[in-house]
Scaffold this motif. Sequence first.
Motif, PDB file in Angstrom:
ATOM      1  N   ILE A  98       0.855  -1.186   0.000  1.00  0.00           N
ATOM      2  CA  ILE A  98       0.000   0.000   0.000  1.00  0.00           C
ATOM      3  C   ILE A  98       0.895   1.241   0.000  1.00  0.00           C
ATOM      4  O   ILE A  98       2.108   1.138   0.227  1.00  0.00           O
ATOM      5  CB  ILE A  98      -0.942   0.041   1.234  1.00  0.00           C
ATOM      6  CG1 ILE A  98      -0.153  -0.162   2.518  1.00  0.00           C
ATOM      7  CG2 ILE A  98      -2.048  -0.991   1.086  1.00  0.00           C
ATOM      8  CD1 ILE A  98      -0.971   0.018   3.779  1.00  0.00           C
ATOM      9  N   HIS A  99       0.306   2.373  -0.259  1.00  0.00           N
ATOM     10  CA  HIS A  99       1.082   3.610  -0.377  1.00  0.00           C
ATOM     11  C   HIS A  99       0.333   4.750   0.319  1.00  0.00           C
ATOM     12  O   HIS A  99      -0.894   4.724   0.397  1.00  0.00           O
ATOM     13  CB  HIS A  99       1.293   3.929  -1.861  1.00  0.00           C
ATOM     14  CG  HIS A  99       2.305   5.004  -2.101  1.00  0.00           C
ATOM     15  ND1 HIS A  99       1.967   6.333  -2.156  1.00  0.00           N
ATOM     16  CD2 HIS A  99       3.640   4.951  -2.272  1.00  0.00           C
ATOM     17  CE1 HIS A  99       3.053   7.035  -2.361  1.00  0.00           C
ATOM     18  NE2 HIS A  99       4.093   6.225  -2.435  1.00  0.00           N
ATOM     19  N   ALA A 100       1.099   5.704   0.799  1.00  0.00           N
ATOM     20  CA  ALA A 100       0.501   6.833   1.507  1.00  0.00           C
ATOM     21  C   ALA A 100      -0.340   7.698   0.562  1.00  0.00           C
ATOM     22  O   ALA A 100      -0.911   8.687   0.993  1.00  0.00           O
ATOM     23  CB  ALA A 100       1.583   7.681   2.156  1.00  0.00           C
ATOM     24  N   SER A 101      -0.400   7.324  -0.680  1.00  0.00           N
ATOM     25  CA  SER A 101      -1.087   8.069  -1.740  1.00  0.00           C
ATOM     26  C   SER A 101      -0.791   9.561  -1.672  1.00  0.00           C
ATOM     27  O   SER A 101      -1.670  10.398  -1.711  1.00  0.00           O
ATOM     28  CB  SER A 101      -2.588   7.788  -1.794  1.00  0.00           C
ATOM     29  OG  SER A 101      -3.184   7.939  -0.538  1.00  0.00           O
ATOM     30  N   VAL A 102       0.494   9.835  -1.555  1.00  0.00           N
ATOM     31  CA  VAL A 102       0.977  11.201  -1.701  1.00  0.00           C
ATOM     32  C   VAL A 102       1.887  11.143  -2.925  1.00  0.00           C
ATOM     33  O   VAL A 102       2.590  10.159  -3.126  1.00  0.00           O
ATOM     34  CB  VAL A 102       1.730  11.665  -0.436  1.00  0.00           C
ATOM     35  CG1 VAL A 102       2.839  10.727  -0.075  1.00  0.00           C
ATOM     36  CG2 VAL A 102       2.268  13.067  -0.598  1.00  0.00           C
ATOM     37  N   PRO A 106      -0.153  -5.634   4.778  1.00  0.00           N
ATOM     38  CA  PRO A 106       0.104  -4.895   3.543  1.00  0.00           C
ATOM     39  C   PRO A 106       1.457  -4.178   3.526  1.00  0.00           C
ATOM     40  O   PRO A 106       1.919  -3.785   2.469  1.00  0.00           O
ATOM     41  CB  PRO A 106      -1.034  -3.878   3.496  1.00  0.00           C
ATOM     42  CG  PRO A 106      -1.433  -3.692   4.916  1.00  0.00           C
ATOM     43  CD  PRO A 106      -1.219  -5.018   5.581  1.00  0.00           C
ATOM     44  N   SER A 162      -5.779   0.553  -4.526  1.00  0.00           N
ATOM     45  CA  SER A 162      -5.028   0.700  -3.281  1.00  0.00           C
ATOM     46  C   SER A 162      -3.623   0.125  -3.383  1.00  0.00           C
ATOM     47  O   SER A 162      -2.765   0.443  -2.575  1.00  0.00           O
ATOM     48  CB  SER A 162      -5.773   0.017  -2.136  1.00  0.00           C
ATOM     49  OG  SER A 162      -5.841  -1.372  -2.356  1.00  0.00           O
ATOM     50  N   TYR A 208       6.522   3.379   1.100  1.00  0.00           N
ATOM     51  CA  TYR A 208       5.155   3.788   1.419  1.00  0.00           C
ATOM     52  C   TYR A 208       5.011   5.300   1.340  1.00  0.00           C
ATOM     53  O   TYR A 208       4.011   5.815   0.869  1.00  0.00           O
ATOM     54  CB  TYR A 208       4.788   3.292   2.826  1.00  0.00           C
ATOM     55  CG  TYR A 208       3.468   3.813   3.346  1.00  0.00           C
ATOM     56  CD1 TYR A 208       2.277   3.216   2.974  1.00  0.00           C
ATOM     57  CD2 TYR A 208       3.419   4.905   4.206  1.00  0.00           C
ATOM     58  CE1 TYR A 208       1.067   3.699   3.438  1.00  0.00           C
ATOM     59  CE2 TYR A 208       2.215   5.391   4.673  1.00  0.00           C
ATOM     60  CZ  TYR A 208       1.042   4.783   4.284  1.00  0.00           C
ATOM     61  OH  TYR A 208      -0.153   5.268   4.742  1.00  0.00           O
ATOM     62  N   TYR A 222       7.280   7.619  -5.983  1.00  0.00           N
ATOM     63  CA  TYR A 222       7.113   6.171  -6.203  1.00  0.00           C
ATOM     64  C   TYR A 222       8.417   5.485  -6.602  1.00  0.00           C
ATOM     65  O   TYR A 222       8.426   4.596  -7.456  1.00  0.00           O
ATOM     66  CB  TYR A 222       6.033   5.914  -7.261  1.00  0.00           C
ATOM     67  CG  TYR A 222       4.657   6.301  -6.810  1.00  0.00           C
ATOM     68  CD1 TYR A 222       3.878   5.431  -6.065  1.00  0.00           C
ATOM     69  CD2 TYR A 222       4.140   7.555  -7.111  1.00  0.00           C
ATOM     70  CE1 TYR A 222       2.613   5.798  -5.632  1.00  0.00           C
ATOM     71  CE2 TYR A 222       2.879   7.936  -6.677  1.00  0.00           C
ATOM     72  CZ  TYR A 222       2.117   7.044  -5.942  1.00  0.00           C
ATOM     73  OH  TYR A 222       0.874   7.405  -5.518  1.00  0.00           O
TER      74      TYR A 222
END
Lengths: 317, 450
Positions: free
Chosen positions: A9-13, B337, B364, B420, B425
């Motif tokens: 998962i990713h901090a979606s930043v 996760p 996600s 994360y 990325y």
Amino acid sequence: MIVSPNPHIHASVSTRSLMLDVIIALCPAVIVSFLYYGLSEIAIMAVSVASCVVLEWAITKYMLKRPSTTGDLSAIVTGILLAMNLPPTCPLWVVFIGALVAIAVAKMTFGGIGQNIFNPAITGRVFLLVSFPTFMTDWTVPAGFISNVDAFSGATLLGQVPVLGALEADKLVGLQTFFRNIGGSAGEISALALLVGWVYLLVRKVIKPWITLSIFATVAVIAAVFHLCDPAQFTGPLFNLLTGGVILGACFMATDYVTSPMSTWGGVIYGFGIGFIVMMIRYFGSYPEGMSFAILLMNMAVPLIDMKFHQRKYGRK
Amino acid sequence: MSKITFAIGGVHPDDAKLSRGCAIEVLPLPETLYVSMAQHLGAPAKPIVAVGDKVRTGQVIAEPGGFISAFVHSPASGTVKSISPRKDLAGNNVTHIEIAVEGDEWVDGVDLSNTLVTDIPDDRQFILDRIKACGVVGLGGATFPTHVKLNPAPGSKAECLILNGAECEPYLTSDFRIMLERTKEIIVGAALMQKVLGDVRTVIGIEENKPEAIEAMRKALAELPYKGIEVLPLKKKYPQGGEKQLIQAVMHREVASGGLPISVGAVVQNVATSLAVYEAVQKNKPLITNVLTVTGNCLPTERQHNYLFRIGMPLSYIISVAGGVPEGAAKLVSGGPMMGRAIANPDAATVKGSSSILYLSESSTRRGTESMCIRCGRCAQACPMGLEPFLLRRLYAAGDLAALEANAVQDCIECGCCLYSCPAYIPLLDHIRQAKVQVMGVIRARNAKK
């Protein structure tokens, strides 16, 4: 099905979301500048942002032959900051040259986002300052949407220090200046608007406060010491904090990720250096302000600072 | 609000404990079980049964293959069908004992009742022997043999036993459920380990997003006669349950680079391990079951589960019992996760340390396109070991192993906080893991020369 290593998962930043936050944070100050300086400031902003974006797009597409990076919104941030750092009377072709230097020279020559040594917007501004001093120090106040007729024109508060003397200049700065300081670069009318944006960035955890606080503290302490020694020659802390782009620079330019140190203590040292240089330029130099030069000079020291200051590591002395 | 947490780094992912309300259900036995010989960290176990042998539930089918190794017991009664290599979750060929299940006839001498046994044996060695004989290993992730960890080398002294109930990984709820449903057993297990270590201070660390578990533990502690055991609510922050982070939070001590927790007087055991210790010592029941969460953000609430599984059940069997792979699942993960492993081989068998089957939706879990590092420093701020992932990745690209070692790449705990939090990325952990393998190789070679 996707199979790839952890984390899943990713901090979606993203770079884009961070830059969007910076743009949002700049909005209060930009809106204030539009209100006070009217259509001419809107035109400067439009030309600056459009030039930065188009130049970056053209350079990545036709010269570097890479996928465009304009989607990360960093060119827009540069464009806004450049416009905020120019006088509201700046001719539009000068604005374009500033954008050209900021994007083509300061940013893309080094390889684009993340690679540049110098803050692009400040590089653009300093280039214009030394190349077109007449345009860059014309502080005539254009007509705005709300009344600004009570403003001085002819010189900024800092520019008036040699004319009026430090004692008189200090008297011009008060609580009112914190809300509204007409005459200067477009983005620095309202310290309040800038600080609101800065607090937004802190709340959104986009930046840490240490660089900015270090600059404020250094400027305040140096000004206090000199002012106490000779109030007739040296302006005081409040004057120096509220004038000449210290707040704009400390909140939005010195905190640029790419050109500032990565560690907390590195940031503190960097901020100290900026505060020190800006005060030396103001007190002993020939330029009235000096924030841009201070930031550019300290940009150069960032690789050295990063070599010296690191995070504290777990389980190591 | 608890302020107790580790001092460096950390991230705050949404904890997404979707299956927290699902009571533990017992999975029915499948027709065939595949028992891996690599159930634990260290040397694989050696099979002591032959093809065609009849085995009973709980019977020893493999013995330790070295000092750091553990016994393996049959998870059901039936016939040994084959002993051959089979791909495990990581894709490695590992010897598995295939058992054709015929029933659930337990070996003699195992107390299968639910009666709580609270008397702590006076004999330290007896407790250790039972733990070893029952094949108990750490169930917090690393599956280190518990009897080895509870028996520190001469010269080192345990001062504090930390029971890890942090369960800081998002989604996972197996530890939470056993803390609610097997509260007293876990505390008795802690008392047993406390006895082994010499009546040390014992702290049960639980993240405060599990107030029911904190409450249940405190209530049970008040009803039980043990001394020196306390519950410590911890701030919700990942990786709170990392061994080194938990020690820092509880004891304010840091394990030196390359050192073991016992060097600062700490022994950390998961709450699930404590339950296994209870069953081993008080019930003579070998470790053949554990609790596994079936969860994910593309799974409706009624399809979330916490299952008591037997080791050797293929993941695909559990997936089918739980209703198949849900629509919208783009990635299957075994474990949490942040640190779990993507399931490439759903036929892999569960092992003692299996903790979840997690279905993640495309949105996600899809990694964004890598872009330039913007030097934001988020990776360094997130790293709980205080490393600088941006720097390590650059040094790895330059192949500078000496600088990588000087910048402590070998201290990386692979928690995933760097990747994360990276807005560009950049696959930081992927690179760092590679760098770590190479640097560890250099360090081992140098130590071997000495």
